[in-house]
Design a protein around this motif. Structure first.
Motif, PDB file in Angstrom:
ATOM      1  N   GLY A 162       0.815  -1.213   0.000  1.00 20.02           N
ATOM      2  CA  GLY A 162       0.000   0.000   0.000  1.00 20.02           C
ATOM      3  C   GLY A 162       0.842   1.253   0.000  1.00 20.02           C
ATOM      4  O   GLY A 162       0.546   2.227  -0.708  1.00 20.02           O
ATOM      5  N   LEU A 163       1.928   1.248   0.788  1.00 20.18           N
ATOM      6  CA  LEU A 163       2.822   2.401   0.827  1.00 20.18           C
ATOM      7  C   LEU A 163       3.528   2.595  -0.508  1.00 20.18           C
ATOM      8  O   LEU A 163       3.699   3.722  -0.987  1.00 20.18           O
ATOM      9  N   GLY A 164       3.920   1.493  -1.131  1.00 22.55           N
ATOM     10  CA  GLY A 164       4.540   1.594  -2.446  1.00 22.55           C
ATOM     11  C   GLY A 164       3.582   2.145  -3.491  1.00 22.55           C
ATOM     12  O   GLY A 164       3.987   2.936  -4.357  1.00 22.55           O
ATOM     13  N   ALA A 165       2.312   1.742  -3.406  1.00 23.51           N
ATOM     14  CA  ALA A 165       1.308   2.279  -4.325  1.00 23.51           C
ATOM     15  C   ALA A 165       1.143   3.773  -4.131  1.00 23.51           C
ATOM     16  O   ALA A 165       0.993   4.530  -5.098  1.00 23.51           O
ATOM     17  N   LEU A 166       1.168   4.201  -2.866  1.00 27.10           N
ATOM     18  CA  LEU A 166       1.058   5.620  -2.555  1.00 27.10           C
ATOM     19  C   LEU A 166       2.206   6.401  -3.202  1.00 27.10           C
ATOM     20  O   LEU A 166       1.998   7.422  -3.872  1.00 27.10           O
ATOM     21  N   TYR A 167       3.447   5.909  -3.026  1.00 28.12           N
ATOM     22  CA  TYR A 167       4.604   6.590  -3.608  1.00 28.12           C
ATOM     23  C   TYR A 167       4.544   6.582  -5.131  1.00 28.12           C
ATOM     24  O   TYR A 167       4.932   7.557  -5.787  1.00 28.12           O
ATOM     25  N   PHE A 168       4.070   5.480  -5.687  1.00 26.78           N
ATOM     26  CA  PHE A 168       3.975   5.411  -7.153  1.00 26.78           C
ATOM     27  C   PHE A 168       3.012   6.459  -7.691  1.00 26.78           C
ATOM     28  O   PHE A 168       3.302   7.134  -8.689  1.00 26.78           O
ATOM     29  N   LEU A 169       1.851   6.614  -7.054  1.00 29.34           N
ATOM     30  CA  LEU A 169       0.877   7.578  -7.531  1.00 29.34           C
ATOM     31  C   LEU A 169       1.411   9.004  -7.439  1.00 29.34           C
ATOM     32  O   LEU A 169       1.148   9.826  -8.318  1.00 29.34           O
ATOM     33  N   VAL A 170       2.160   9.295  -6.381  1.00 23.98           N
ATOM     34  CA  VAL A 170       2.749  10.622  -6.257  1.00 23.98           C
ATOM     35  C   VAL A 170       3.765  10.859  -7.367  1.00 23.98           C
ATOM     36  O   VAL A 170       3.826  11.929  -7.971  1.00 23.98           O
ATOM     37  N   ALA A 193      -2.450  15.089 -14.183  1.00 28.51           N
ATOM     38  CA  ALA A 193      -3.649  14.424 -13.658  1.00 28.51           C
ATOM     39  C   ALA A 193      -3.346  13.115 -12.943  1.00 28.51           C
ATOM     40  O   ALA A 193      -4.184  12.621 -12.195  1.00 28.51           O
ATOM     41  N   ALA A 194      -2.163  12.572 -13.115  1.00 27.71           N
ATOM     42  CA  ALA A 194      -1.922  11.176 -12.742  1.00 27.71           C
ATOM     43  C   ALA A 194      -2.009  10.885 -11.257  1.00 27.71           C
ATOM     44  O   ALA A 194      -2.485   9.825 -10.863  1.00 27.71           O
ATOM     45  N   GLY A 195      -1.538  11.784 -10.401  1.00 29.66           N
ATOM     46  CA  GLY A 195      -1.421  11.445  -8.992  1.00 29.66           C
ATOM     47  C   GLY A 195      -2.565  11.865  -8.110  1.00 29.66           C
ATOM     48  O   GLY A 195      -2.490  11.732  -6.887  1.00 29.66           O
ATOM     49  N   LEU A 196      -3.675  12.345  -8.696  1.00 26.91           N
ATOM     50  CA  LEU A 196      -4.725  12.929  -7.855  1.00 26.91           C
ATOM     51  C   LEU A 196      -5.403  11.921  -6.947  1.00 26.91           C
ATOM     52  O   LEU A 196      -5.787  12.241  -5.825  1.00 26.91           O
TER      53      LEU A 196
END
Length: 203
Positions: free
Chosen positions: A2-10, A191-194
């Motif tokens: 989950g944390l990795g997904a968070l960093y990826f989206l940012v 738009a990608a990280g919203l």
């Protein structure tokens, strides 16, 4: 995960712009901040207890980020390709100006979005209780990654972008407007990280 997904989206929008365009965009955080604030405004107006209004606030914020990024590329970045020092100065200046503007409009107090009740719950997996917000982040990260890969590998614009990065003059000589494709990269990056910002804001 989950944390990795968070960093990826940012990082997805920032890495897309830098990886393809080699533009040092220090104003990327301003794109996401404007997106989050406008998404919050929509959430305040519609409420986010239902999934429909919650997703609407995310969509509005994503569009706002894309528009801001597009205008930045057209007005500030387009004359500065291959001029990295000037890119740094312009984007850092834009970041400072945007922060001051956002503070003047929305202030500096933390704001929260109260999403659908399911997001506040947890799901048990092998004895561990995982917050549902992390499931949303993981799903969003997979969808964003798949969409970016498909766009770059399977679409005409993706092919033009990759070719333009490798040899811009040759692609232009073939009668293809590479500048339009480069602007599209900025719009997608804005738009990608919203989804990360709105999911974390309500947590």
């Amino acid at each position: 995960v989950g944390l990795g997904a968070l960093y990826f989206l940012v990082a997805s929008g920032l890495s897309l712009i830098y990886g393809l365009m080699h533009v040092l965009n220090f104003a990327h955080g301003a794109f996401l901040t404007l997106s989050a604030f406008l998404g919050w405004q929509v959430a305040q107006a519609l409420g986010t207890e239902s999934w429909g209004s919650f997703l609407a606030s995310i969509a509005v914020g994503a569009i706002a980020g894309a528009v801001f990024a597009t205008l930045t590329e057209l007005i500030l970045i387009r004359p500065l390709y291959e001029r990295h020092i000037e890119q740094v100065l312009v984007t850092v200046g834009l970041a400072f100006a945007a922060v001051a503007l956002f503070e003047g409009i929305w202030g500096t107090d933390p704001v929260n979005i109260s999403g659908p009740p399911w997001l506040k719950e947890t799901t048990e997996v092998l004895g561990a209780r995982v917050p549902n917000t992390y499931w949303v982040l993981m799903i969003a990260a997979v969808l964003v990654l798949a969409a970016l890969v498909l766009f770059l590998q399977k679409t005409r614009y993706g092919m033009i972008i990759r070719a333009g990065v490798e040899n811009r003059s040759m692609v232009t000589a073939l009668g293809i407007d590479v500048r339009r494709s480069f602007t599209l990269v900025f719009a997608i990056g804005g738009a990608a990280g919203l989804s990360y910002l709105l999911v974390e804001a309500q947590a």
